[in-house]
Design a protein around this motif. Sequence first.
Motif, PDB file in Angstrom:
ATOM      1  N   GLY A 104      -3.522  -0.728 -10.730  1.00  0.00           N
ATOM      2  CA  GLY A 104      -2.715   0.146  -9.610  1.00  0.00           C
ATOM      3  C   GLY A 104      -1.497  -0.671  -9.274  1.00  0.00           C
ATOM      4  O   GLY A 104      -1.130  -1.797  -9.462  1.00  0.00           O
ATOM      5  N   THR A 105      -0.602  -0.009  -8.843  1.00  0.00           N
ATOM      6  CA  THR A 105       0.768  -0.504  -8.166  1.00  0.00           C
ATOM      7  C   THR A 105       0.813  -0.427  -6.795  1.00  0.00           C
ATOM      8  O   THR A 105       1.588  -1.196  -6.077  1.00  0.00           O
ATOM      9  CB  THR A 105       1.930   0.593  -8.829  1.00  0.00           C
ATOM     10  OG1 THR A 105       1.838   1.597  -8.264  1.00  0.00           O
ATOM     11  CG2 THR A 105       1.951   0.510 -10.383  1.00  0.00           C
ATOM     12  N   GLY A 106      -0.085   0.140  -6.104  1.00  0.00           N
ATOM     13  CA  GLY A 106      -0.281   0.302  -4.839  1.00  0.00           C
ATOM     14  C   GLY A 106       0.781   1.492  -4.147  1.00  0.00           C
ATOM     15  O   GLY A 106       1.325   1.417  -2.934  1.00  0.00           O
ATOM     16  N   SER A 129      -7.393  -3.576  -7.090  1.00  0.00           N
ATOM     17  CA  SER A 129      -6.493  -2.556  -7.482  1.00  0.00           C
ATOM     18  C   SER A 129      -5.591  -3.239  -8.656  1.00  0.00           C
ATOM     19  O   SER A 129      -5.430  -2.323  -9.618  1.00  0.00           O
ATOM     20  CB  SER A 129      -5.686  -2.274  -6.345  1.00  0.00           C
ATOM     21  OG  SER A 129      -4.428  -1.856  -6.570  1.00  0.00           O
ATOM     22  N   TYR A 178     -11.893   4.405  -8.653  1.00  0.00           N
ATOM     23  CA  TYR A 178     -12.532   3.753  -7.518  1.00  0.00           C
ATOM     24  C   TYR A 178     -13.903   4.535  -7.394  1.00  0.00           C
ATOM     25  O   TYR A 178     -14.435   4.595  -6.355  1.00  0.00           O
ATOM     26  CB  TYR A 178     -11.932   4.100  -6.096  1.00  0.00           C
ATOM     27  CG  TYR A 178     -10.338   3.335  -6.167  1.00  0.00           C
ATOM     28  CD1 TYR A 178     -10.371   1.902  -6.274  1.00  0.00           C
ATOM     29  CD2 TYR A 178      -9.219   4.004  -6.165  1.00  0.00           C
ATOM     30  CE1 TYR A 178      -9.086   1.266  -6.412  1.00  0.00           C
ATOM     31  CE2 TYR A 178      -8.023   3.283  -6.444  1.00  0.00           C
ATOM     32  CZ  TYR A 178      -8.121   2.031  -6.393  1.00  0.00           C
ATOM     33  OH  TYR A 178      -6.906   1.147  -6.420  1.00  0.00           O
ATOM     34  N   LEU A 188      -0.262   6.637  -3.643  1.00  0.00           N
ATOM     35  CA  LEU A 188      -0.476   7.569  -2.668  1.00  0.00           C
ATOM     36  C   LEU A 188       0.824   7.852  -1.651  1.00  0.00           C
ATOM     37  O   LEU A 188       1.041   8.729  -1.137  1.00  0.00           O
ATOM     38  CB  LEU A 188      -1.815   7.085  -1.573  1.00  0.00           C
ATOM     39  CG  LEU A 188      -3.057   7.021  -2.191  1.00  0.00           C
ATOM     40  CD1 LEU A 188      -3.992   6.613  -1.238  1.00  0.00           C
ATOM     41  CD2 LEU A 188      -3.586   8.616  -2.610  1.00  0.00           C
ATOM     42  N   ASP A 199     -14.272  13.004  -4.777  1.00  0.00           N
ATOM     43  CA  ASP A 199     -14.982  12.073  -5.711  1.00  0.00           C
ATOM     44  C   ASP A 199     -16.233  11.574  -5.014  1.00  0.00           C
ATOM     45  O   ASP A 199     -16.450  11.776  -3.721  1.00  0.00           O
ATOM     46  CB  ASP A 199     -13.996  10.763  -6.165  1.00  0.00           C
ATOM     47  CG  ASP A 199     -13.711   9.983  -5.088  1.00  0.00           C
ATOM     48  OD1 ASP A 199     -14.476   9.275  -4.270  1.00  0.00           O
ATOM     49  OD2 ASP A 199     -12.430   9.673  -4.635  1.00  0.00           O
ATOM     50  N   ASN A 250      -6.891   7.846  -9.004  1.00  0.00           N
ATOM     51  CA  ASN A 250      -7.618   7.073  -8.251  1.00  0.00           C
ATOM     52  C   ASN A 250      -9.050   7.571  -8.022  1.00  0.00           C
ATOM     53  O   ASN A 250      -9.980   6.456  -8.085  1.00  0.00           O
ATOM     54  CB  ASN A 250      -6.875   7.214  -6.656  1.00  0.00           C
ATOM     55  CG  ASN A 250      -5.602   6.537  -6.430  1.00  0.00           C
ATOM     56  OD1 ASN A 250      -5.263   5.516  -7.413  1.00  0.00           O
ATOM     57  ND2 ASN A 250      -4.965   6.805  -5.581  1.00  0.00           N
TER      58      ASN A 250
HETATM   59  P1  ADP Z   1      -3.327   1.774  -6.115  1.00  0.00           P
HETATM   60  O1  ADP Z   1      -2.294   1.589  -7.234  1.00  0.00           O
HETATM   61  O2  ADP Z   1      -3.619   0.507  -5.649  1.00  0.00           O
HETATM   62  O3  ADP Z   1      -4.548   2.561  -6.473  1.00  0.00           O
HETATM   63  P2  ADP Z   1      -2.738   3.901  -4.093  1.00  0.00           P
HETATM   64  O4  ADP Z   1      -1.408   3.913  -3.516  1.00  0.00           O
HETATM   65  O5  ADP Z   1      -2.935   4.802  -5.332  1.00  0.00           O
HETATM   66  O6  ADP Z   1      -2.590   2.432  -4.988  1.00  0.00           O
HETATM   67  O7  ADP Z   1      -3.838   3.648  -3.056  1.00  0.00           O
HETATM   68  C1  ADP Z   1      -3.894   2.798  -2.084  1.00  0.00           C
HETATM   69  C2  ADP Z   1      -5.344   2.173  -1.991  1.00  0.00           C
HETATM   70  O8  ADP Z   1      -6.145   3.375  -1.341  1.00  0.00           O
HETATM   71  C3  ADP Z   1      -5.992   1.772  -3.365  1.00  0.00           C
HETATM   72  O9  ADP Z   1      -5.699   0.415  -3.725  1.00  0.00           O
HETATM   73  C4  ADP Z   1      -7.534   2.052  -2.880  1.00  0.00           C
HETATM   74  O10 ADP Z   1      -7.900   0.713  -2.175  1.00  0.00           O
HETATM   75  C5  ADP Z   1      -7.479   2.860  -1.819  1.00  0.00           C
HETATM   76  N1  ADP Z   1      -7.713   4.408  -2.587  1.00  0.00           N
HETATM   77  C6  ADP Z   1      -7.010   5.332  -3.038  1.00  0.00           C
HETATM   78  N2  ADP Z   1      -7.571   6.411  -3.491  1.00  0.00           N
HETATM   79  C7  ADP Z   1      -8.896   6.048  -3.136  1.00  0.00           C
HETATM   80  C8  ADP Z   1     -10.241   6.696  -3.636  1.00  0.00           C
HETATM   81  N3  ADP Z   1     -10.231   7.936  -4.149  1.00  0.00           N
HETATM   82  N4  ADP Z   1     -11.218   6.195  -3.254  1.00  0.00           N
HETATM   83  C9  ADP Z   1     -11.305   4.866  -2.735  1.00  0.00           C
HETATM   84  N5  ADP Z   1     -10.299   4.291  -2.507  1.00  0.00           N
HETATM   85  C10 ADP Z   1      -9.015   4.666  -2.905  1.00  0.00           C
END
Ligand code: ADP
Length: 258
Positions: A219-221, A214, A165, A224, A189, A161
């Motif tokens: 990304g799969t969402g 994403s 991002y 996290l 970051d 991530n």
């Molecule tokens: P994804 O597969 O969309 O990255 P995550 O569950 O990893 O799904 O993250 C959820 C959302 O949180 C991301 O779509 C993004 O919008 C935001 N996000 C996660 N990590 C970061 C980061 N390091 N910087 C900015 N936005 C982030």
Amino acid sequence: VQVHGTLLRRQDDRGPRVLLVLNDITRLKQLEAMRRDFVANVSHELKTPVTAILGFVETLLDEVPDGADHTQQFLNIIGKHANRLNLIIEDLLALSRLESQEGMIDPARFSLERIIERVFEGYRDQARRKDIHLRVHYDGHAQACGAANLLEQALNNLVENAIKYSEPGGEVAIIVENRNKEIRIQVKDTGQGIPQEDVPRIFERFFRVDRARSRELGGTGLGLAIVKHIVLAHQGEIMVDTREGSGSTFTLRIPQDQ
Ligand code: ADP
């Protein structure tokens, strides 16, 4: 069985009465287990055809000569979607496995240094292509206790991530600190950050700040949500400190004794 008691006052003088409500929560527990099984089953059911599609697409792509007709183009599109489905299923499976083992990990002592080295190794090319500098800093020894493979997966998701991002020219740093019987790992970051109103939701399944972006970035969402479950399985905590336009820091705090 859940028990709720209420003291009832009576109009006459025959003393107080108590109303007891007994709730049979066996059914609730059964439903919860069914939901978990459902996710695991659906994922397994979907995984088989997707793997077959991917296999055939790859074989066909190898055989069809370039530019013959639209076959190549269509196969590429099918392949892209099947790959995406595959990633979602793998993440759902990881989540369902984590949910069913919650609190039951097999803890062991291990060094975070090797794990972080491996995580960075996996993203070195991606970071180089985006001109992002990878850095690690240790404050004290880097011994952790827990499931090394799960913590590696959590760090993989966070570093992925952080790179995804971020704009070119940025930095992704992992900082490991040892204090008061807990290990603190920060993934920092210098990227786009997260709007304050979205911060409480980013650990939810399928939540994304910008769905289109994403998806475009692969990304799969679920990344996290997986990280959060891994941290919870270690009786730990995860926090995020972020400012739009100037970056994010995800902090994991894991107790030294599991
Ligand atoms: P994804 O597969 O969309 O990255 P995550 O569950 O990893 O799904 O993250 C959820 C959302 O949180 C991301 O779509 C993004 O919008 C935001 N996000 C996660 N990590 C970061 C980061 N390091 N910087 C900015 N936005 C982030």
